[in-house]
Write a protein that holds these residues in place. Structure first.
Motif, PDB file in Angstrom:
ATOM      1  N   CYS A  17       0.824  -1.202   0.000  1.00 47.06           N
ATOM      2  CA  CYS A  17       0.000   0.000   0.000  1.00 47.06           C
ATOM      3  C   CYS A  17       0.859   1.253   0.000  1.00 47.06           C
ATOM      4  O   CYS A  17       0.521   2.240  -0.629  1.00 47.06           O
ATOM      5  N   ARG A  20       1.656   2.962  -3.193  1.00 45.67           N
ATOM      6  CA  ARG A  20       0.605   3.383  -4.104  1.00 45.67           C
ATOM      7  C   ARG A  20      -0.313   4.466  -3.545  1.00 45.67           C
ATOM      8  O   ARG A  20      -1.002   5.134  -4.302  1.00 45.67           O
ATOM      9  N   GLY A  21      -0.374   4.619  -2.238  1.00 42.42           N
ATOM     10  CA  GLY A  21      -1.353   5.550  -1.691  1.00 42.42           C
ATOM     11  C   GLY A  21      -0.740   6.500  -0.680  1.00 42.42           C
ATOM     12  O   GLY A  21       0.381   6.331  -0.239  1.00 42.42           O
ATOM     13  N   ARG A  22      -1.506   7.508  -0.295  1.00 45.60           N
ATOM     14  CA  ARG A  22      -1.078   8.412   0.757  1.00 45.60           C
ATOM     15  C   ARG A  22      -2.068   8.264   1.901  1.00 45.60           C
ATOM     16  O   ARG A  22      -3.227   7.950   1.699  1.00 45.60           O
ATOM     17  N   CYS A  23      -1.619   8.482   3.124  1.00 40.76           N
ATOM     18  CA  CYS A  23      -2.406   8.143   4.287  1.00 40.76           C
ATOM     19  C   CYS A  23      -2.523   9.337   5.220  1.00 40.76           C
ATOM     20  O   CYS A  23      -1.555  10.035   5.443  1.00 40.76           O
ATOM     21  N   LEU A 156      -2.972   2.049   6.598  1.00 42.98           N
ATOM     22  CA  LEU A 156      -2.972   1.463   5.262  1.00 42.98           C
ATOM     23  C   LEU A 156      -4.150   0.545   4.987  1.00 42.98           C
ATOM     24  O   LEU A 156      -4.195  -0.101   3.950  1.00 42.98           O
ATOM     25  N   LEU A 172      -5.673   0.667   1.456  1.00 45.78           N
ATOM     26  CA  LEU A 172      -5.968   2.073   1.164  1.00 45.78           C
ATOM     27  C   LEU A 172      -6.113   2.373  -0.334  1.00 45.78           C
ATOM     28  O   LEU A 172      -7.078   3.023  -0.736  1.00 45.78           O
ATOM     29  N   PRO A 173      -5.191   1.921  -1.192  1.00 49.96           N
ATOM     30  CA  PRO A 173      -5.327   2.259  -2.610  1.00 49.96           C
ATOM     31  C   PRO A 173      -6.577   1.671  -3.261  1.00 49.96           C
ATOM     32  O   PRO A 173      -7.016   2.158  -4.293  1.00 49.96           O
ATOM     33  N   ASP A 174      -7.142   0.621  -2.654  1.00 51.27           N
ATOM     34  CA  ASP A 174      -8.335  -0.020  -3.207  1.00 51.27           C
ATOM     35  C   ASP A 174      -9.615   0.473  -2.557  1.00 51.27           C
ATOM     36  O   ASP A 174     -10.706   0.001  -2.886  1.00 51.27           O
ATOM     37  N   SER A 175      -9.503   1.408  -1.638  1.00 51.65           N
ATOM     38  CA  SER A 175     -10.662   1.873  -0.885  1.00 51.65           C
ATOM     39  C   SER A 175     -11.409   2.970  -1.641  1.00 51.65           C
ATOM     40  O   SER A 175     -10.922   3.507  -2.642  1.00 51.65           O
ATOM     41  N   ALA A 178      -9.464   6.619  -1.876  1.00 48.45           N
ATOM     42  CA  ALA A 178      -8.143   6.805  -2.498  1.00 48.45           C
ATOM     43  C   ALA A 178      -8.156   7.927  -3.537  1.00 48.45           C
ATOM     44  O   ALA A 178      -7.287   8.801  -3.534  1.00 48.45           O
ATOM     45  N   ASN A 182      -6.176  11.686  -3.499  1.00 50.99           N
ATOM     46  CA  ASN A 182      -5.238  12.142  -4.531  1.00 50.99           C
ATOM     47  C   ASN A 182      -5.539  13.586  -4.912  1.00 50.99           C
ATOM     48  O   ASN A 182      -4.625  14.407  -5.081  1.00 50.99           O
TER      49      ASN A 182
END
Length: 209
Positions: A17, A20-23, A156, A172-175, A178, A182
């Protein structure tokens, strides 16, 4: 009624995760505001040391502007994924006060964090204590990194309190948040970078006179 995420996916290892993502959740947002305030004081250093000893000039205003946009922006995630924003410490249904009240207190906390980071750094810079100013900035980095590290897994994975405890919160990136984050990331970057560039240019003009 607050939306809930369906827990249909198994947990994904955190490292997949983080690429690919930010939290963002409440626990790391106030240190982020503190850090932003400190950095903006460094950017506006020429203005701070050239004027009377007042740490509440343009860079302070820029720090509060960033904290305001940042705190209000992450309110979107508090609405979409409240248990995640609470870092799964307590189910949102068991909060002693409504979530909007919690978020209002969070906004005030972000203002205080940004103000503290800026004022501590600015006063050190105005007194010529560069190493102490750097220590303030470093403390912000340590605080943010430490809180991030000890609660990384919950950052994450997005879902309800029950889904996270059951291991079914989605990565997180699949939620469902996401894509929104961005866009918020772009907004936050412009809110920080715009005033920072203005402070830097104003400082260069001041140095040239």
């Amino acid at each position: 009624m607050l939306p809930r995420f369906a827990g249909s996916s198994a947990k994904v290892p955190p490292r997949s995760c983080s690429r690919r993502g930010r939290c963002e959740t409440y626990i790391i947002d106030v240190p982020t505001a503190f850090l932003a305030g400190s950095v903006l004081a460094f950017v506006g250093r020429r203005l701070l040391v050239a004027r009377r000893p007042d740490p509440f000039g343009p860079s302070f205003q820029a720090a509060l502007l960033f904290a305001t946009v940042y705190a209000l922006g992450v309110g979107w995630a508090a609405w979409r994924a409240p248990d995640w924003m609470l870092n799964y410490f307590v189910p949102v249904q068991e909060l002693p006060v409504p979530l909007p009240v919690v978020h209002a207190l969070f906004v005030v906390a972000c203002w205080m964090g940004a103000a503290a980071g800026h004022v501590l750094t600015a006063v050190c810079l105005q007194r010529g204590w560069t190493l102490r100013a750097a220590a303030v900035l470093g403390s912000g980095l340590l605080m943010l990194g430490g809180l991030w590290g000890v609660t990384l897994d919950s950052y994450l994975h997005v879902g309800t309190w029950a889904e996270y405890r059951a291991g079914t919160a989605v990565a997180l990136p699949d939620s469902g948040i996401a894509a929104g984050f961005n866009l918020l990331g772009v907004l936050f970057a412009f809110t920080f970078a715009g005033p920072a560039v203005g402070l830097h240019r104003a400082g260069k003009r001041l140095a040239a006179t």
